[in-house]
Motif scaffolding. Structure first.
Motif, PDB file in Angstrom:
ATOM      1  N   GLU A   1       3.877   9.947  -9.874  1.00  0.00           N
ATOM      2  CA  GLU A   1       3.364  10.192 -11.222  1.00  0.00           C
ATOM      3  C   GLU A   1       2.622  11.523 -11.286  1.00  0.00           C
ATOM      4  O   GLU A   1       2.782  12.282 -12.245  1.00  0.00           O
ATOM      5  CB  GLU A   1       2.471   9.036 -11.674  1.00  0.00           C
ATOM      6  CG  GLU A   1       3.262   7.785 -11.988  1.00  0.00           C
ATOM      7  CD  GLU A   1       2.396   6.573 -12.288  1.00  0.00           C
ATOM      8  OE1 GLU A   1       1.216   6.532 -11.862  1.00  0.00           O
ATOM      9  OE2 GLU A   1       2.908   5.655 -12.954  1.00  0.00           O
ATOM     10  N   GLU A   2       1.836  11.818 -10.270  1.00  0.00           N
ATOM     11  CA  GLU A   2       1.104  13.084 -10.245  1.00  0.00           C
ATOM     12  C   GLU A   2       2.059  14.268 -10.123  1.00  0.00           C
ATOM     13  O   GLU A   2       1.877  15.292 -10.793  1.00  0.00           O
ATOM     14  CB  GLU A   2       0.075  13.095  -9.104  1.00  0.00           C
ATOM     15  CG  GLU A   2      -1.073  12.145  -9.318  1.00  0.00           C
ATOM     16  CD  GLU A   2      -1.827  12.399 -10.619  1.00  0.00           C
ATOM     17  OE1 GLU A   2      -2.165  13.565 -10.919  1.00  0.00           O
ATOM     18  OE2 GLU A   2      -2.075  11.426 -11.363  1.00  0.00           O
ATOM     19  N   GLU A   3       3.068  14.156  -9.279  1.00  0.00           N
ATOM     20  CA  GLU A   3       4.056  15.229  -9.112  1.00  0.00           C
ATOM     21  C   GLU A   3       4.814  15.483 -10.409  1.00  0.00           C
ATOM     22  O   GLU A   3       5.058  16.629 -10.787  1.00  0.00           O
ATOM     23  CB  GLU A   3       5.033  14.871  -7.992  1.00  0.00           C
ATOM     24  CG  GLU A   3       6.169  15.845  -7.808  1.00  0.00           C
ATOM     25  CD  GLU A   3       5.752  17.221  -7.319  1.00  0.00           C
ATOM     26  OE1 GLU A   3       6.501  18.184  -7.572  1.00  0.00           O
ATOM     27  OE2 GLU A   3       4.686  17.344  -6.693  1.00  0.00           O
TER      28      GLU A   3
ATOM     29  N   ARG B   1       0.833  -1.209   0.000  1.00  0.00           N
ATOM     30  CA  ARG B   1       0.000   0.000   0.000  1.00  0.00           C
ATOM     31  C   ARG B   1       0.867   1.257   0.000  1.00  0.00           C
ATOM     32  O   ARG B   1       0.571   2.228  -0.705  1.00  0.00           O
ATOM     33  CB  ARG B   1      -0.943   0.002   1.203  1.00  0.00           C
ATOM     34  CG  ARG B   1      -2.091  -0.979   1.085  1.00  0.00           C
ATOM     35  CD  ARG B   1      -3.183  -0.752   2.125  1.00  0.00           C
ATOM     36  NE  ARG B   1      -2.709  -0.370   3.436  1.00  0.00           N
ATOM     37  CZ  ARG B   1      -2.422  -1.204   4.435  1.00  0.00           C
ATOM     38  NH1 ARG B   1      -2.566  -2.502   4.260  1.00  0.00           N
ATOM     39  NH2 ARG B   1      -2.010  -0.756   5.602  1.00  0.00           N
ATOM     40  N   TYR B   2       1.934   1.247   0.789  1.00  0.00           N
ATOM     41  CA  TYR B   2       2.839   2.397   0.845  1.00  0.00           C
ATOM     42  C   TYR B   2       3.428   2.677  -0.534  1.00  0.00           C
ATOM     43  O   TYR B   2       3.393   3.809  -1.015  1.00  0.00           O
ATOM     44  CB  TYR B   2       3.965   2.152   1.862  1.00  0.00           C
ATOM     45  CG  TYR B   2       5.074   3.169   1.745  1.00  0.00           C
ATOM     46  CD1 TYR B   2       4.955   4.416   2.333  1.00  0.00           C
ATOM     47  CD2 TYR B   2       6.224   2.892   1.001  1.00  0.00           C
ATOM     48  CE1 TYR B   2       5.966   5.367   2.198  1.00  0.00           C
ATOM     49  CE2 TYR B   2       7.231   3.829   0.862  1.00  0.00           C
ATOM     50  CZ  TYR B   2       7.091   5.069   1.465  1.00  0.00           C
ATOM     51  OH  TYR B   2       8.088   5.999   1.318  1.00  0.00           O
ATOM     52  N   TYR B   3       3.981   1.653  -1.171  1.00  0.00           N
ATOM     53  CA  TYR B   3       4.613   1.857  -2.468  1.00  0.00           C
ATOM     54  C   TYR B   3       3.596   2.258  -3.541  1.00  0.00           C
ATOM     55  O   TYR B   3       3.890   3.108  -4.385  1.00  0.00           O
ATOM     56  CB  TYR B   3       5.424   0.633  -2.902  1.00  0.00           C
ATOM     57  CG  TYR B   3       6.774   0.594  -2.243  1.00  0.00           C
ATOM     58  CD1 TYR B   3       7.700   1.611  -2.462  1.00  0.00           C
ATOM     59  CD2 TYR B   3       7.142  -0.433  -1.386  1.00  0.00           C
ATOM     60  CE1 TYR B   3       8.939   1.604  -1.855  1.00  0.00           C
ATOM     61  CE2 TYR B   3       8.377  -0.447  -0.775  1.00  0.00           C
ATOM     62  CZ  TYR B   3       9.274   0.573  -1.010  1.00  0.00           C
ATOM     63  OH  TYR B   3      10.499   0.564  -0.396  1.00  0.00           O
ATOM     64  N   GLU B   4       2.429   1.674  -3.547  1.00  0.00           N
ATOM     65  CA  GLU B   4       1.418   2.063  -4.535  1.00  0.00           C
ATOM     66  C   GLU B   4       1.048   3.532  -4.364  1.00  0.00           C
ATOM     67  O   GLU B   4       0.901   4.258  -5.354  1.00  0.00           O
ATOM     68  CB  GLU B   4       0.187   1.158  -4.448  1.00  0.00           C
ATOM     69  CG  GLU B   4       0.437  -0.249  -4.966  1.00  0.00           C
ATOM     70  CD  GLU B   4       0.973  -0.275  -6.391  1.00  0.00           C
ATOM     71  OE1 GLU B   4       0.410   0.405  -7.275  1.00  0.00           O
ATOM     72  OE2 GLU B   4       1.975  -0.982  -6.635  1.00  0.00           O
ATOM     73  N   ALA B   5       0.909   3.996  -3.119  1.00  0.00           N
ATOM     74  CA  ALA B   5       0.615   5.417  -2.872  1.00  0.00           C
ATOM     75  C   ALA B   5       1.784   6.289  -3.326  1.00  0.00           C
ATOM     76  O   ALA B   5       1.585   7.351  -3.929  1.00  0.00           O
ATOM     77  CB  ALA B   5       0.309   5.643  -1.394  1.00  0.00           C
TER      78      ALA B   5
END
Length: 174
Positions: free
Chosen positions: A27-29, A17-21
């Motif tokens: 990607e957004e940044e 979960r940490y890595y997916e977030a």
């Protein structure tokens, strides 16, 4: 690793979960940043890619997918056929042997650290290269100046990679 530094859960589901977030946020940044590379990077990578006596690998504190996301944004990922990553060890200076092993596996020859260059823009990169006995080229393309990087005694400290002939003289002098 982040989990041990901040005393976070380390079971596989929490780590996933940490890595997916992280990947999603990265990607957004990157969408907010222009696709502008530092001077000379693309040219030196293209030149190195064409030389039979040069093997280009990536050594980074990032995990493979994070590194791939970043370098694909700048259209540079395809230049690196092997590498060592942050999930290979918690200490940056432990990554060099992984990079050398993967270089040997990929190319079928052993790489002498004394004829290897670690190129980066932080004192950590200089120290990482020195830890395996590699030569180091420090680039003042990040938050450190040429003078600040030179204080860590790399093989060479350059403002950037814009001087192609000068860069290749450093490599070929080896």
């Amino acid at each position: 690793m982040v989990a041990s530094k901040f005393d976070l859960e380390t079971h596989d589901d929490a780590r996933h979960r940490y890595y997916e977030a992280y990947f999603e946020a990265l990607e957004e940044e990157l969408k907010l940043r222009p696709n502008i590379r530092h001077q000379g990077v693309l040219e030196r990578l293209l030149e190195g890619h064409e030389r039979e006596d040069v093997a280009q690998g990536l050594l980074t504190g990032n995990v493979p997918r994070g590194a791939q996301i970043k370098l694909e944004h700048y259209e540079l990922w395809h230049f690196f056929e092997f590498g060592a990553f942050g999930d290979d060890g918690e200490v940056r200076n432990d990554l060099g042997p992984h990079a050398l092993r993967r270089a040997a596996e990929h190319h079928g020859v052993e790489f002498d650290p004394a004829h290897t260059f670690v190129i980066g823009d932080t004192p950590h990169d200089i120290n990482c290269g020195k830890a395996i006995g590699a030569k180091t080229i420090a680039l003042a393309t990040g938050k450190y100046s040429v003078e600040e990087l030179a204080a860590h005694e790399p093989t060479a400290a350059l403002p950037d990679l814009s001087d192609g002939p000068g860069f290749w003289r450093l490599i070929d002098a080896d």
